[in-house]
Design a protein around this motif. Structure first.
Motif, mmCIF file in Angstrom:
data_model
loop_
_atom_site.group_PDB
_atom_site.id
_atom_site.type_symbol
_atom_site.label_atom_id
_atom_site.label_comp_id
_atom_site.label_asym_id
_atom_site.label_seq_id
_atom_site.Cartn_x
_atom_site.Cartn_y
_atom_site.Cartn_z
ATOM 1 N N SER A 1 0.831 -1.203 0.000
ATOM 2 C CA SER A 1 0.000 0.000 0.000
ATOM 3 C C SER A 1 0.867 1.255 0.000
ATOM 4 C CB SER A 1 -0.903 0.009 1.234
ATOM 5 O OG SER A 1 -1.684 -1.160 1.300
ATOM 6 N N GLY A 2 0.244 2.372 -0.399
ATOM 7 C CA GLY A 2 0.913 3.658 -0.275
ATOM 8 C C GLY A 2 0.862 4.154 1.159
ATOM 9 N N GLY A 3 1.485 5.292 1.389
ATOM 10 C CA GLY A 3 1.453 5.851 2.741
ATOM 11 C C GLY A 3 2.708 6.591 3.121
ATOM 12 N N GLY A 4 3.546 6.956 2.137
ATOM 13 C CA GLY A 4 4.746 7.722 2.451
ATOM 14 C C GLY A 4 5.644 7.000 3.428
ATOM 15 N N CYS A 5 6.079 7.698 4.445
ATOM 16 C CA CYS A 5 7.009 7.124 5.426
ATOM 17 C C CYS A 5 6.396 5.961 6.202
ATOM 18 C CB CYS A 5 7.483 8.205 6.399
ATOM 19 S SG CYS A 5 8.564 9.432 5.651
ATOM 20 N N ARG A 6 5.075 5.878 6.231
ATOM 21 C CA ARG A 6 4.445 4.748 6.910
ATOM 22 C C ARG A 6 4.767 3.420 6.211
ATOM 23 N NH1 ARG A 6 -0.563 7.897 6.743
ATOM 24 N NH2 ARG A 6 -1.388 6.247 5.410
ATOM 25 N N CYS A 7 5.190 3.490 4.966
ATOM 26 C CA CYS A 7 5.469 2.279 4.197
ATOM 27 C C CYS A 7 6.687 1.523 4.720
ATOM 28 C CB CYS A 7 5.675 2.625 2.724
ATOM 29 S SG CYS A 7 4.174 3.232 1.907
ATOM 30 N N PHE A 8 7.499 2.161 5.550
ATOM 31 C CA PHE A 8 8.615 1.429 6.145
ATOM 32 C C PHE A 8 8.098 0.326 7.077
ATOM 33 C CE2 PHE A 8 10.909 5.290 4.861
ATOM 34 C CZ PHE A 8 11.982 4.705 4.213
ATOM 35 N N TRP A 9 6.864 0.448 7.563
ATOM 36 C CA TRP A 9 6.265 -0.637 8.340
ATOM 37 C C TRP A 9 6.160 -1.898 7.477
ATOM 38 C CZ3 TRP A 9 2.011 -3.717 7.598
ATOM 39 C CH2 TRP A 9 1.630 -4.508 8.684
ATOM 40 N N PHE B 1 17.889 6.971 3.255
ATOM 41 C CA PHE B 1 16.805 7.923 3.459
ATOM 42 C C PHE B 1 16.830 8.489 4.866
ATOM 43 C CE2 PHE B 1 12.558 9.604 3.901
ATOM 44 C CZ PHE B 1 12.380 10.211 2.673
ATOM 45 N N MET B 2 17.181 7.672 5.838
ATOM 46 C CA MET B 2 17.268 8.172 7.210
ATOM 47 C C MET B 2 18.343 9.238 7.331
ATOM 48 S SD MET B 2 16.758 4.634 9.378
ATOM 49 C CE MET B 2 17.185 5.392 10.950
ATOM 50 N N GLU B 3 19.445 9.052 6.632
ATOM 51 C CA GLU B 3 20.508 10.054 6.662
ATOM 52 C C GLU B 3 20.055 11.360 6.017
ATOM 53 O OE1 GLU B 3 23.757 11.887 7.788
ATOM 54 O OE2 GLU B 3 23.253 9.829 8.375
ATOM 55 N N MET B 4 19.312 11.256 4.924
ATOM 56 C CA MET B 4 18.778 12.468 4.289
ATOM 57 C C MET B 4 17.807 13.177 5.236
ATOM 58 S SD MET B 4 18.038 11.214 0.380
ATOM 59 C CE MET B 4 17.560 12.845 -0.146
ATOM 60 N N ALA B 5 16.948 12.406 5.904
ATOM 61 C CA ALA B 5 15.980 12.996 6.826
ATOM 62 C C ALA B 5 16.680 13.641 8.016
ATOM 63 C CB ALA B 5 14.996 11.927 7.303
ATOM 64 N N THR C 1 11.759 14.612 8.116
ATOM 65 C CA THR C 1 12.708 15.172 9.089
ATOM 66 C C THR C 1 12.942 14.221 10.261
ATOM 67 O OG1 THR C 1 10.985 16.231 10.443
ATOM 68 C CG2 THR C 1 11.841 17.501 8.558
ATOM 69 N N ASN C 2 12.433 13.007 10.180
ATOM 70 C CA ASN C 2 12.313 12.168 11.365
ATOM 71 C C ASN C 2 12.945 10.786 11.164
ATOM 72 O OD1 ASN C 2 11.538 10.906 13.718
ATOM 73 N ND2 ASN C 2 9.342 11.259 13.458
ATOM 74 N N PRO C 3 14.267 10.684 11.184
ATOM 75 C CA PRO C 3 14.896 9.373 10.992
ATOM 76 C C PRO C 3 14.551 8.382 12.086
ATOM 77 C CG PRO C 3 16.523 11.007 11.696
ATOM 78 C CD PRO C 3 15.276 11.757 11.357
ATOM 79 N N GLY D 1 11.751 8.181 13.639
ATOM 80 C CA GLY D 1 10.405 7.707 13.343
ATOM 81 C C GLY D 1 10.406 6.635 12.264
ATOM 82 N N ILE D 2 11.289 6.769 11.276
ATOM 83 C CA ILE D 2 11.413 5.754 10.229
ATOM 84 C C ILE D 2 11.868 4.429 10.835
ATOM 85 C CG2 ILE D 2 12.750 5.078 8.187
ATOM 86 C CD1 ILE D 2 12.788 8.068 7.419
ATOM 87 N N GLN D 3 12.883 4.501 11.696
ATOM 88 C CA GLN D 3 13.381 3.280 12.327
ATOM 89 C C GLN D 3 12.303 2.650 13.210
ATOM 90 O OE1 GLN D 3 16.785 1.890 12.013
ATOM 91 N NE2 GLN D 3 15.483 0.223 12.772
ATOM 92 N N GLU D 4 11.594 3.466 13.955
ATOM 93 C CA GLU D 4 10.535 2.959 14.834
ATOM 94 C C GLU D 4 9.434 2.285 14.019
ATOM 95 O OE1 GLU D 4 7.082 4.796 17.775
ATOM 96 O OE2 GLU D 4 8.943 5.928 17.458
ATOM 97 N N THR D 5 9.106 2.870 12.862
ATOM 98 C CA THR D 5 8.067 2.298 11.998
ATOM 99 C C THR D 5 8.507 0.949 11.438
ATOM 100 O OG1 THR D 5 7.302 4.518 11.424
ATOM 101 C CG2 THR D 5 6.676 2.730 9.948
ATOM 102 N N TYR D 6 9.736 0.878 10.992
ATOM 103 C CA TYR D 6 10.293 -0.378 10.486
ATOM 104 C C TYR D 6 10.315 -1.443 11.591
ATOM 105 C CZ TYR D 6 13.871 -3.702 8.931
ATOM 106 O OH TYR D 6 14.566 -4.848 8.606
ATOM 107 N N ASP D 7 10.754 -1.056 12.772
ATOM 108 C CA ASP D 7 10.827 -2.006 13.892
ATOM 109 C C ASP D 7 9.440 -2.522 14.270
ATOM 110 O OD1 ASP D 7 13.570 -1.660 13.960
ATOM 111 O OD2 ASP D 7 13.528 -0.232 15.637
ATOM 112 N N LEU D 8 8.444 -1.648 14.209
ATOM 113 C CA LEU D 8 7.078 -2.078 14.506
ATOM 114 C C LEU D 8 6.622 -3.115 13.483
ATOM 115 C CD1 LEU D 8 4.445 -1.784 16.154
ATOM 116 C CD2 LEU D 8 3.783 0.044 14.545
ATOM 117 N N GLY D 9 6.985 -2.925 12.216
ATOM 118 C CA GLY D 9 6.634 -3.894 11.193
ATOM 119 C C GLY D 9 7.218 -5.266 11.489
ATOM 120 N N ARG D 10 8.470 -5.297 11.902
ATOM 121 C CA ARG D 10 9.111 -6.572 12.241
ATOM 122 C C ARG D 10 8.433 -7.207 13.451
ATOM 123 N NH1 ARG D 10 13.769 -8.000 9.665
ATOM 124 N NH2 ARG D 10 14.053 -9.560 11.301
#
Length: 285
Positions: free
Chosen positions: A13-21, A65-69, A257-259, A261-270
């Motif tokens: 699905s789409g969802g921007g940064c939420r897609c890291f989940w 992407f986290m480094e860019m953010a 702007t939230n690296p 948050g990206i990591q937290e979203t990915y970790d939640l997916g796992r």
């Protein structure tokens, strides 16, 4: 436990940064079951995540992407209003990330992998760029707020048209990059884009959960949602398994702007995938 036939298709699905989940969920599930889908459907940022996974560069892509953010301080630069610089940094960052991540080797790996089908949206022929974006996204937003459908209907009912493009049709990495950007085209955060001489918008206008573009025989489809829906809104379709985050994802779709948050979203997916493996009915409750 190994079962390469666990799911023969996956929907991102789409969802921007939420897609890291979805990346975290998919990776944890594939590590446990070693399944390889034949077909993948993706839209918007979900399509990019699907390509990173198929290209075996999802970890590299997430770190980049986290480094860019981390270096980007704002999601809108009001100070640019009196200059030629864009108000929103998202397009430049997103395009740069795609071009950096999908090199020649990654592109060849993607092309040799599953059939990745990407959804785009064209406005009705009587609408142009501005009117097409305004009416389309307003219709999508209102339907989402009022009815909370997993699969929206109103944009297509008022004339928005779906276009599905297979990654296998892309002759080079530049064409693929353009396709991914077109599938994520959400003005004004991103600039207006064209495809084949026609305005093109984020495919999520048609369906942010593009399960219907999967038409493989004997379907056993894993549908990765990137937001929580009420239990009674999740469709019950034979051959589809819908999974969703166990709690609302904190990061906003356009928060570049939230690296952390990206990591937290990915970790939640796992974490959710591991729970799903031990009790595969929990996400459908």
């Amino acid at each position: 436990m190994n079962d390469r036939k666990l799911f023969n298709s996956v929907v991102f699905s789409g969802g921007g940064c939420r897609c890291f989940w979805a990346v975290g969920f998919y990776e944890a599930l594939s590590e446990a079951f070693d399944f390889v889908p034949n077909v993948i459907a993706g839209v918007s940022a979900g399509a990019t995540m699907a390509c990173m996974i198929a290209g075996r560069c999802s970890q590299k892509g997430m770190r980049y992407f986290m480094e860019m953010a981390r270096e980007n301080k704002q999601n809108i630069y009001l100070s640019h209003m009196l200059s030629q610089k864009p108000l929103f940094p998202h397009y430049e960052m997103y395009a740069k990330a795609i071009h950096q991540i999908i090199d020649d080797q990654v592109f060849d790996t993607i092309k040799a992998g599953p059939d990745i089908r990407i959804l785009l949206a064209h406005p009705p022929r009587y609408l142009g760029n501005v009117s097409g974006a305004l009416i389309g996204f307003m219709a999508y937003t209102l339907e989402s707020m009022i009815f909370e459908p997993v699969h929206p209907k109103i944009p297509m009912q008022i004339g928005y048209r779906a276009k599905v493009v297979s990654v296998r049709s892309c002759p080079d990495k530049e064409t693929l990059a353009n396709l991914l950007l077109q599938s994520s085209c959400t003005p004004p955060v991103m600039p207006f884009l064209m495809r084949d001489g026609k305005p093109v918008f984020d495919g999520g206008l048609i369906d942010n959960v593009p399960a219907r573009i999967i038409n493989t025989p004997r379907q056993n489809v894993l549908v990765l949602l990137t937001r929580r829906y009420p239990k009674d809104k999740i469709p019950k379709v034979k051959g589809r398994t819908y999974v969703q985050p166990s709690r609302p994802i904190k990061i906003k779709r356009w928060d570049y702007t939230n690296p952390d948050g990206i990591q937290e979203t990915y970790d939640l997916g796992r974490k959710d995938a591991k729970h799903f493996i031990s009790n595969n009915t929990f996400l459908k409750k």
